[in-house]
Design an enzyme around this catalytic site. Structure first.
Site, mmCIF file in Angstrom:
data_model
loop_
_atom_site.group_PDB
_atom_site.id
_atom_site.type_symbol
_atom_site.label_atom_id
_atom_site.label_comp_id
_atom_site.label_asym_id
_atom_site.label_seq_id
_atom_site.Cartn_x
_atom_site.Cartn_y
_atom_site.Cartn_z
ATOM 1 N N GLY A 102 0.745 -1.222 0.149
ATOM 2 C CA GLY A 102 0.041 -0.013 0.164
ATOM 3 C C GLY A 102 0.681 1.463 0.024
ATOM 4 O O GLY A 102 0.576 2.120 -0.590
ATOM 5 N N THR A 103 1.890 1.274 0.501
ATOM 6 C CA THR A 103 2.925 2.542 0.908
ATOM 7 C C THR A 103 3.412 2.793 -0.619
ATOM 8 O O THR A 103 3.298 4.042 -1.030
ATOM 9 C CB THR A 103 3.962 2.260 1.806
ATOM 10 O OG1 THR A 103 3.367 1.719 3.255
ATOM 11 C CG2 THR A 103 4.910 3.285 2.014
ATOM 12 N N GLN A 157 -7.796 0.234 3.337
ATOM 13 C CA GLN A 157 -8.643 -0.519 4.543
ATOM 14 C C GLN A 157 -10.171 -0.821 4.134
ATOM 15 O O GLN A 157 -10.788 -1.476 4.773
ATOM 16 C CB GLN A 157 -8.818 0.568 5.687
ATOM 17 C CG GLN A 157 -7.531 0.662 6.590
ATOM 18 C CD GLN A 157 -7.120 -0.626 7.054
ATOM 19 O OE1 GLN A 157 -7.805 -1.691 7.489
ATOM 20 N NE2 GLN A 157 -5.847 -0.945 7.862
ATOM 21 N N SER A 172 -3.649 -2.989 -0.739
ATOM 22 C CA SER A 172 -2.491 -3.755 -0.432
ATOM 23 C C SER A 172 -3.036 -5.185 -0.049
ATOM 24 O O SER A 172 -3.967 -5.416 0.744
ATOM 25 C CB SER A 172 -2.012 -3.314 1.012
ATOM 26 O OG SER A 172 -1.203 -3.928 1.472
ATOM 27 N N GLY A 173 -2.357 -6.265 -0.470
ATOM 28 C CA GLY A 173 -2.681 -7.450 -0.266
ATOM 29 C C GLY A 173 -3.044 -8.204 1.201
ATOM 30 O O GLY A 173 -4.020 -8.927 1.541
ATOM 31 N N HIS A 174 -2.026 -7.855 2.085
ATOM 32 C CA HIS A 174 -2.113 -8.390 3.240
ATOM 33 C C HIS A 174 -3.125 -7.909 4.291
ATOM 34 O O HIS A 174 -3.726 -8.406 5.342
ATOM 35 C CB HIS A 174 -0.838 -8.257 4.001
ATOM 36 C CG HIS A 174 -0.475 -6.768 4.611
ATOM 37 N ND1 HIS A 174 -0.421 -6.408 5.906
ATOM 38 C CD2 HIS A 174 0.027 -5.787 4.274
ATOM 39 C CE1 HIS A 174 -0.158 -5.090 6.248
ATOM 40 N NE2 HIS A 174 0.010 -4.839 4.827
ATOM 41 N N THR A 195 11.238 -7.534 -11.380
ATOM 42 C CA THR A 195 10.655 -9.119 -11.378
ATOM 43 C C THR A 195 9.603 -9.324 -10.643
ATOM 44 O O THR A 195 9.727 -8.954 -9.485
ATOM 45 C CB THR A 195 11.919 -9.948 -11.064
ATOM 46 O OG1 THR A 195 12.689 -9.998 -12.415
ATOM 47 C CG2 THR A 195 11.211 -11.549 -11.543
ATOM 48 N N CYS A 241 4.457 5.132 20.760
ATOM 49 C CA CYS A 241 5.279 5.416 21.746
ATOM 50 C C CYS A 241 6.655 6.386 20.963
ATOM 51 O O CYS A 241 6.981 5.670 20.021
ATOM 52 C CB CYS A 241 5.979 4.211 22.132
ATOM 53 S SG CYS A 241 6.951 4.493 23.563
HETATM 54 N N1 PLP Z 1 -2.702 2.901 4.197
HETATM 55 C C1 PLP Z 1 -3.622 2.625 4.927
HETATM 56 C C2 PLP Z 1 -5.006 3.211 5.304
HETATM 57 C C3 PLP Z 1 -3.171 1.498 6.126
HETATM 58 O O1 PLP Z 1 -3.799 1.037 6.919
HETATM 59 C C4 PLP Z 1 -1.937 0.924 5.524
HETATM 60 C C5 PLP Z 1 -1.401 -0.242 6.585
HETATM 61 O O2 PLP Z 1 -1.695 -0.132 7.579
HETATM 62 C C6 PLP Z 1 -1.310 1.311 4.584
HETATM 63 C C7 PLP Z 1 -1.526 2.502 3.847
HETATM 64 C C8 PLP Z 1 0.182 0.671 4.198
HETATM 65 O O3 PLP Z 1 0.232 -0.401 3.560
HETATM 66 P P1 PLP Z 1 1.454 -1.306 3.424
HETATM 67 O O4 PLP Z 1 1.372 -2.033 4.892
HETATM 68 O O5 PLP Z 1 1.064 -2.518 2.597
HETATM 69 O O6 PLP Z 1 2.305 -0.768 3.001
#
Ligand code: PLP
Length: 387
Positions: free
Chosen positions: A71-72, A178, A198-200, A236, A324
């Site tokens: 996602g990032t 999300q 994001s897949g996870h 790749t 923290c």
């Molecule tokens: N954006 C949102 C709203 C998220 O909750 C997250 C992960 O917690 C991310 C982006 C980042 O995703 P990734 O962990 O796949 O980089």
């Protein structure tokens, strides 16, 4: 000890069906999809299938999907592509409650030549739309607003914002990390130019994500290299994970209606029972317009970290609303932006459920948490003072 996992906005279990489909692609069909030989081709067609499955979940066409690592990466790529495509525009806009993947990049850009508007939210975590619209200008290169918030679960009016931005020449990106797999999404009916996932977060593997780029949107790659993803993202392919992402998309599409109703019922039971049994507990966020799996509850006058540690002794995994930093526990930027008072923000816990949670698990949390809060309050000088 049995693990009771209610931290699914952090990450999810890889679905057994996903794992099963991925496994042969580690050691049996390990070819490079770019190779000319038949062995490589056996992998290539699975990537085509994964892209189609993901496009199907989103109501997109497969050519609009660029598969990447997370996602990032999707967020960074989208925002950088928008500003590179509009070099004369120096204003960018986002919300105050974005994930660090967007927030920190906007803060970086604010120190590097960009004027940034951070749109506030109200006490329920709802976006101030008037503020957003008033701050748009001809100089605005991109608006990036998340589809759903990772802490509060509050859903933002992406369709409405898209409708307004369509009339202007402003790129609209949404971080939907999300939202995917939790609520129905049909990009045919929503005017977003770019969309991150994001897949996870929906029972796929970690280390794979995707960026949707609407046909016709100006784009420039972040990772420049090989011809993979039609030259839009070099490197790749992470073959097994891409196959897993595709399978997770297929499962999410199948589960969206029935399973999300079941998950919502469990979430509502957990929330209602905890609020009934624990005095001075409050839900953070707009309960009318939330992801079906998420509740953020503030237990006033106790520390979230202490609650997490005590729940951990029973195998219960959740998250707190604090981070923290330099030895002190600061409430998260999301709770601060919502104006959650200090005494409540510190004791906020996010529970995020998945299709794998059972009624017994929810009953277990409902039984174990009230005495934990009671014990912690007996030790809390703030609680004693408030009585
Ligand atoms: N954006 C949102 C709203 C998220 O909750 C997250 C992960 O917690 C991310 C982006 C980042 O995703 P990734 O962990 O796949 O980089």
């Amino acid at each position: 000890m049995k693990v009771i996992y209610v931290d699914n906005n952090a990450t999810t279990q890889v679905a057994p069906e996903v794992l099963e489909e991925m496994l042969p692609y580690f050691n049996e069909f390990y070819g490079n999809p770019s190779s000319m030989h038949t062995f490589g081709g056996m992998v290539e067609h699975k990537i085509v299938e994964a892209r189609e499955r993901l496009a199907g979940l989103l109501g997109a066409s497969p050519e609009e999907i660029i598969i990447n690592s997370c996602g990032t990466e999707s967020d960074s790529t989208a925002i950088r592509a928008a500003i590179l495509s509009n070099p004369d525009k120096k204003h960018i806009l986002t919300s105050r409650v974005e994930h660090p993947a967007v927030k920190n990049l906007f803060e970086y850009l604010s120190k590097n030549g960009y004027r940034v508007t951070f749109v506030p939210v109200d006490r329920k975590g709802r976006l101030d739309l008037d503020y957003l619209y008033k701050n748009l200008s001809e100089d605005t290169a991109i608006v990036s607003i998340m589809w759903a918030n990772n802490e509060s679960g509050v859903i933002f009016p992406i369709e409405e914002i898209g409708g307004v931005l369509k009339e202007k020449e402003i790129v609209f990106h949404t971080d939907a990390v999300q939202a995917v797999g939790k609520i129905p999404i049909d990009l045919k009916n929503v005017d977003v130019d770019m969309f991150s996932l994001s897949g996870h977060k929906f029972h796929g593997p970690k280390g794979v994500g995707a960026l949707y780029v609407r046909k016709g949107t100006k784009y420039s790659p972040f990772l420049i290299g090989g011809h993979q993803e039609k030259g839009r993202r070099g490197g790749t392919e992470n073959v097994a994970s891409i196959i897993g992402l595709g399978k997770a998309s297929e499962l999410a599409a199948a589960n969206l209606s029935d399973e999300s109703i079941r998950v919502k019922r469990l979430r509502d039971k957990l929330e209602t029972e905890l609020l009934n049994r624990i005095p001075n507990s409050i839900v953070n966020g707009d309960i009318e317009n939330r992801l079906p799996n998420t509740t953020s509850i503030a237990f006033e006058y106790v520390e979230g970290e202490a609650i997490l540690l005590m729940m951990d002794e029973y195998g219960i995994c959740a998250s707190s609303g604090s981070a923290c930093t330099s030895g002190s526990l600061e409430p998260s930027h999301v709770l601060r932006a919502m104006g959650v008072p200090f005494t409540a923000a510190h004791g906020s816990i996010r529970f995020s459920l998945s299709i794998y949670n059972t009624e017994e698990e929810i009953d277990f949390i409902i039984e174990k948490l009230p005495p934990i809060i009671e014990r912690l309050r007996e030790l809390s000088p703030f609680w004693k003072k408030a009585q």
